[in-house]
Scaffold this active site. Structure first.
Site: not given
Length: 523
Positions: A260, A294
């Protein structure tokens, strides 16, 4: 924006030498290193520092423990997660202090991590036995071929966890690996290692054998490659640049990896949106954890018919946000985590303003509150090639753009190499979901910034494009830690000519059988 009052408790009250010694028990490290709190910049704890040789020994110890752990019935492994769930909620104040001191977050933003870990522990604690149960499949010949699919643990997972969500992105990511029978060797960020070590201690208290989870501490460029080079599977959360290097090592070793990575996430405000709710959602989506998330919003596209009214509401709410560092609820936004992050934020804002962008709110560092604080900032008039237009800022900065029609908004939102998270706001739910389906991102939230998709743990979460590969959560989030094995038992007749058939007759018989199976709608 006034700072919230200082809390009564200090870092010295929370992080005692006794606590550090307890948390570091079992950590393999022959050197010494230190962590610091972003609230003041002062030393927080002295920690063992691992070498590549220490990493090798950690993997050796984990492999020995993993065999017995994998042989433990899955329901017993799942029960560990459910006990851990209860312990985390019961003793959350301990870890909330650590998260705040290590990351500079507000207490409410730290609590998002407690929520996320509890939800993941509950989900995999309840669903893992079903996810991992052997499955029957139709064989090559109905009745004659009996097929089962077994799921085996990969072995020892090498995990590299980031600093921005030190509870959720350490133990939260490791839980499905553990319940599927793996051991884990994890390298947390040194500055947030105490939170991960607290989670390890609690999970051992819940019943996880202590050697099944090994933690190594050190500089990423020193021991990170050693973790990636020894794992039977690699789990990485971090920057796209580093993720490419991790993927290259994993590919050379022919082991799987989930990554990720970064994002430049967009929020679209449709003409029919509830502007008060959208403005409040934009504040949460852009400034939670000081934008060091994020999946936070960095690009905000507003229809020109409602842009002025939306911006007025958004700016007013942003200017009321309270900065603070107290170990208590009350502040709206905390500190950035490091000088590097602050420098990147000030660079993006300064360059944009110098090239013609306008600051609608914020725009300044706030050393009067703490050495790494920066005001939540809204920019307008941002254009390429300004860095803030295309690069991930990873801080409390959002740029507002205006669009004429939905097609333009979708095109602008998709005009990035990233594809992690998006947000769409509108009263017409069907229309908003149709727009969401056109966006190139792994998760899309309708009338929410990021939490709805991330908190829905039965559904997969992850990125497209430069935002990574693989998924966490749901079935995909646990099956990635397993190796599927097909066992096919052929009975009565072989898969070859028999009963005196020659090759030609066997081929004719098989062709007839295949036509019959299609006519009978076998799948």
């Amino acid at each position: 924006m006034a700072p919230t009052p200082s809390g009564v408790r200090t870092a010295a009250d929370v992080v005692t030498a006794e606590l550090v010694a307890q948390l570091c028990e079992g950590v393999i490290g022959t050197g010494r290193t230190s962590s610091h709190t972003p609230f003041t910049g002062k030393k927080l704890a002295e920690l063992p520092e691992s070498t590549p040789e220490d990493v090798a020994f950690a993997f050796h110890r984990a492999r020995e423990a993993q065999r017995a752990w994998a042989a433990t019935p899955v329901r017993e492994r799942a029960a560990v997660l459910l006990r851990f769930h209860d312990l985390v909620l019961r003793r959350q104040n301990e870890v909330l202090d650590l998260i705040q001191l290590e990351t500079g977050k507000t207490r409410l933003h730290a609590h998002e991590e407690v929520q996320a870990v509890a939800v993941a522990a509950r989900h995999y604690g309840r669903r893992a036995p079903a996810y991992l149960r052997p499955k029957r499949h139709m064989g090559a010949f109905p009745v004659l071929t009996k097929v089962a699919e077994n799921l085996h643990p990969r072995g020892v997972v090498g995990q590299i966890a980031p600093w921005n969500y030190p509870l959720e992105l350490s133990v939260g990511d490791a839980l499905p690996a553990f319940v599927s029978g793996n051991a884990v060797v994890m390298k947390p960020d040194t500055e947030t290692a105490l939170t991960a070590l607290w989670a390890r201690r609690l999970l051992i208290e819940a019943g996880l054998p202590k050697n099944v989870w090994q933690v190594v501490i050190g500089e990423g460029h020193v021991i990170g490659p050693a973790v990636v080079q020894r794992g039977d599977y690699v789990s990485f959360t971090g920057s796209t640049r580093t993720g490419r290097g991790v993927a290259q090592i994993a590919a050379e070793r022919l082991v799987g990896a989930s990554l990720e990575l970064g994002g430049k996430n967009a929020m679209i405000v449709l003409p029919d949106a509830d502007l008060d709710k959208a403005a409040a959602g934009a504040v949460r989506g852009a400034f939670s954890s000081a934008g060091q998330l994020c999946i936070s919003i960095e690009r905000l596209y507003v229809h020109e018919s409602v842009a002025n009214a939306f911006v007025e509401r958004f700016v007013a709410r942003t200017k009321k946000l309270r900065l603070g560092s107290a170990l208590a609820y009350g502040a709206d936004m905390g500190s950035l985590v490091s000088q590097k992050q602050l420098d990147n934020v000030t660079r993006h804002v300064g360059e944009a303003v110098a090239e013609g962008a306008k600051v609608l709110a914020g725009g300044r560092a706030r050393p009067d509150v703490g050495p790494l604080f920066h005001e939540p900032t809204i920019l307008e008039g941002v254009e390429s090639p300004m860095a803030v237009c295309t690069e991930e800022t990873f801080g409390p900065v959002v740029s507002v753009y205006r669009y004429a029609d939905v097609d333009e908004a979708v095109e602008l939102a998709n005009a990035t190499s990233y594809g992690l998270n998006s947000s769409v706001w509108g009263r017409n739910g069907r229309q908003a979901r149709e727009v969401a389906a056109r966006l190139r991102s792994g998760t899309v939230n309708v009338n929410e910034g990021y939490a709805a998709a991330y908190g829905s743990v039965q559904a997969p979460m992850g990125g497209m494009g430069d935002s990574g590969i693989g998924r966490r959560h749901g079935r995909e989030g646990i099956l990635k830690f397993t190796e599927p094995q097909t066992v096919a038992h052929q009975r009565v007749l072989p898969m070859a000519p028999s009963f005196g058939m020659d090759d030609a007759k066997y081929a004719k018989f098989m062709s007839f059988s295949l036509k019959a199976l299609k006519a009978l709608r076998f799948r």
